[in-house]
Structure formats: C-alpha cells, structure tokens
Design a protein around this motif. Structure first.
Motif, PDB file in Angstrom:
ATOM      1  N   ALA A   1      -8.975  -0.484  25.704  1.00  0.00           N
ATOM      2  CA  ALA A   1      -8.141  -1.672  25.565  1.00  0.00           C
ATOM      3  C   ALA A   1      -8.053  -2.192  24.132  1.00  0.00           C
ATOM      4  N   GLU A   2      -8.896  -1.697  23.253  1.00  0.00           N
ATOM      5  CA  GLU A   2      -8.882  -2.199  21.883  1.00  0.00           C
ATOM      6  C   GLU A   2      -8.006  -1.317  20.996  1.00  0.00           C
ATOM      7  N   GLY A   3      -7.836  -1.739  19.739  1.00  0.00           N
ATOM      8  CA  GLY A   3      -7.136  -0.914  18.779  1.00  0.00           C
ATOM      9  C   GLY A   3      -5.690  -1.265  18.533  1.00  0.00           C
TER      10      GLY A   3
ATOM     11  N   GLU B   1      -3.528  -5.039   9.456  1.00  0.00           N
ATOM     12  CA  GLU B   1      -4.552  -5.875  10.085  1.00  0.00           C
ATOM     13  C   GLU B   1      -5.410  -5.106  11.083  1.00  0.00           C
ATOM     14  N   LEU B   2      -5.192  -3.799  11.212  1.00  0.00           N
ATOM     15  CA  LEU B   2      -5.883  -3.017  12.236  1.00  0.00           C
ATOM     16  C   LEU B   2      -7.390  -2.980  11.979  1.00  0.00           C
ATOM     17  N   ASP B   3      -8.143  -3.340  12.998  1.00  0.00           N
ATOM     18  CA  ASP B   3      -9.606  -3.303  12.941  1.00  0.00           C
ATOM     19  C   ASP B   3     -10.039  -1.885  13.314  1.00  0.00           C
ATOM     20  N   LEU B   4     -10.466  -1.120  12.336  1.00  0.00           N
ATOM     21  CA  LEU B   4     -10.800   0.277  12.589  1.00  0.00           C
ATOM     22  C   LEU B   4     -12.018   0.425  13.492  1.00  0.00           C
TER      23      LEU B   4
ATOM     24  N   ARG C   1     -14.003   2.002  18.893  1.00  0.00           N
ATOM     25  CA  ARG C   1     -14.533   1.658  20.212  1.00  0.00           C
ATOM     26  C   ARG C   1     -13.569   2.081  21.313  1.00  0.00           C
ATOM     27  N   ALA C   2     -12.268   1.943  21.042  1.00  0.00           N
ATOM     28  CA  ALA C   2     -11.265   2.352  22.030  1.00  0.00           C
ATOM     29  C   ALA C   2     -11.340   3.858  22.279  1.00  0.00           C
ATOM     30  N   PHE C   3     -11.493   4.639  21.204  1.00  0.00           N
ATOM     31  CA  PHE C   3     -11.643   6.088  21.368  1.00  0.00           C
ATOM     32  C   PHE C   3     -12.928   6.407  22.131  1.00  0.00           C
ATOM     33  N   GLU C   4     -13.991   5.672  21.861  1.00  0.00           N
ATOM     34  CA  GLU C   4     -15.247   5.901  22.561  1.00  0.00           C
ATOM     35  C   GLU C   4     -15.144   5.530  24.039  1.00  0.00           C
ATOM     36  N   ALA C   5     -14.253   4.603  24.364  1.00  0.00           N
ATOM     37  CA  ALA C   5     -14.101   4.170  25.754  1.00  0.00           C
ATOM     38  C   ALA C   5     -13.167   5.068  26.548  1.00  0.00           C
ATOM     39  N   LYS C   6     -12.202   5.721  25.857  1.00  0.00           N
ATOM     40  CA  LYS C   6     -11.198   6.486  26.604  1.00  0.00           C
ATOM     41  C   LYS C   6     -11.140   7.961  26.226  1.00  0.00           C
TER      42      LYS C   6
ATOM     43  N   ALA D   1       0.200   1.560  16.395  1.00  0.00           N
ATOM     44  CA  ALA D   1      -0.170   2.831  15.767  1.00  0.00           C
ATOM     45  C   ALA D   1      -1.574   3.266  16.168  1.00  0.00           C
ATOM     46  N   GLY D   2      -2.496   2.326  16.244  1.00  0.00           N
ATOM     47  CA  GLY D   2      -3.876   2.661  16.593  1.00  0.00           C
ATOM     48  C   GLY D   2      -4.014   3.067  18.039  1.00  0.00           C
ATOM     49  N   ILE D   3      -3.671   2.171  18.954  1.00  0.00           N
ATOM     50  CA  ILE D   3      -3.831   2.475  20.377  1.00  0.00           C
ATOM     51  C   ILE D   3      -2.862   3.568  20.812  1.00  0.00           C
ATOM     52  N   GLY D   4      -1.718   3.665  20.114  1.00  0.00           N
ATOM     53  CA  GLY D   4      -0.772   4.739  20.407  1.00  0.00           C
ATOM     54  C   GLY D   4      -1.354   6.099  20.060  1.00  0.00           C
TER      55      GLY D   4
END
Length: 235
Positions: free
Chosen positions: A80-82, A88-91, A96-101, A138-141
């Motif tokens: 859900a993050e990213g 402003e993207l919090d890397l 954490r989003a990659f670690e979760a999914k 861009a991040g979550i995508g």
C-alpha cells in the motif's frame, strides 16, 4: 481440486476463495494476520485458513508440501505504500511496499513450485498503477509492473502449468482503510463519476476475473485488465 490463496483472508483474495469454494473446490487461504485467520472459521467455515508469512520461504514450502499436489496457486498481496510524485517520493516507503508485495510473491512462487500439480495454474494480482498514465504513481506503479512482469517469462518457463495475472483498478477493499469513512465515501463518489463504468469495483467483481484466470485451461501468459477504465480516466 486443491487451491491455495496467499492473501486470501480479506478483500479480493477472500472473495475469490468464496467463489471457488462454491464450486466444490478444496480451498485453503493463508495470511500472516492471526486475527483474520482466526475469523475465517466463524465467517467462512467452508474455507481452511492458515497463518503464513509469504516472505518465509521454509514455511511456504512446508504448507505447500502438506497440501500437495496443488491444482491452483493464487497470490494476492498488498503493497500500500510508495505513492507520490518523484520529487516527494519516500524511497523507504517504496522499499517497504516491495517487501510487502513483490518479494513475498516471488518467495511464495519459488517455494510452492515443487508442490504444484503438473498442470496447475498460478494467478497473480497486480494493479492498474502498472499501466495508468497518472502522476504520482511511478513508485507503486513500478511495484505492480514488477509483479505483472513475472507472468510471461514464467508462463514460458513453467509450461504446461499456466501463469496469469489480474490487474484491478479502484476496488472497495480494506486497502483504503487508511482513509476515514467520510474521505473514502467522497473519493469513491468522485472516482465513480470519472470511471467509464460509472462505479468503483467490488472485490467480488475482481474475484470473478481471478477465478477465470485460475480455472480456464486455455488461458496462460495473460494479464487481465479489470479496472473499470481507470487507465483512461481523469481523476
């Protein structure tokens, strides 16, 4: 028919489990959330729930061995993050989003593989952010594009097992629980007006596509876009 749904105790995963159980399949759902696992016995006694962290390879292998041979493996995990513009993207949030999914998805696939039937199906769940022309994703995508990017090479590598994915758009699931009830209602109302189909999808609508991908014996290397036209909408 023996089926394991990792991430199957809520949202799209649970809706999928209910649809498959209604066909008479032997459906197992897994989650690392102990409370959700415990609740399944009361709400959905036709399902068998297991506590499992998708990032724990040995635990995945152990469960897979107990359920083998699995005719279908469905992985629907949430990162859900990213979100946010590049500036402003919090890397750390994106990691954490990659670690979760992403990483748990890959770990589940690798460790469940020896326990799949010869012609089993594998179905992943990505998201419209992998395809949409929207600022701030861009991040979550990239996360969801990475998940969906597993489909074609694995469909070739693992044949005759079938590998597919479903790419949902805006769906009314616990993914949105970070919003207050009022914020959620306002966002869904505005989104419904922007979407070509005129409504935000339910988890059951997406589950219909997941079941199709998991059970159609002629479908492989497909990514089903079930996004209500969100790729083309202006929010």
């Amino acid at each position: 028919m023996s089926i394991l749904i990792v991430g199957g105790t809520s949202g799209i995963g649970l809706a999928t489990a209910r649809r498959l159980a209604a066909t008479g399949a032997d459906v197992h759902v897994a989650s690392r959330d102990a409370a959700k696992v415990a609740a399944i016995a009361a709400t959905d006694p036709e399902l068998v729930a297991h506590r499992l962290d998708g990032g724990d390879g040995p635990a995945v292998a152990e469960l897979g061995a107990r359920l083998a041979p699995l005719d279908a493996l469905i992985v629907t995990l949430a990162g859900a993050e990213g979100s946010g513009t590049l500036a402003e993207l919090d890397l750390d949030s994106l990691r954490r989003a990659f670690e979760a999914k992403y990483w748990p998805t890959l770990i589940v696939l690798k460790n469940a593989l020896p326990h799949l039937a010869e012609r089993a199906s594998i179905t992943l769940v990505g998201a419209v952010s992998a395809h949409a022309f929207l600022a701030g994703v861009a991040g979550i995508g990239s996360l969801n594009a990475a998940v969906e990017g597993l489909v074609r090479p694995l469909a070739a590598e693992l044949a005759p097992r079938r590998v597919n994915a479903v790419s949902p758009g805006l769906v009314d699931t616990p993914w949105w629980n970070g919003l207050s009830a009022g914020e959620r209602e306002a966002w869904f109302s505005a989104a419904a007006e922007a979407l070509p189909v005129g409504h935000v999808s339910t988890a059951d609508e997406i589950a219909e596509a997941v079941v199709l991908a998991a059970t159609s014996t002629s479908m492989t290397e497909a990514v089903l876009n079930v996004d209500g036209g969100a790729r083309f909408a202006r929010f």
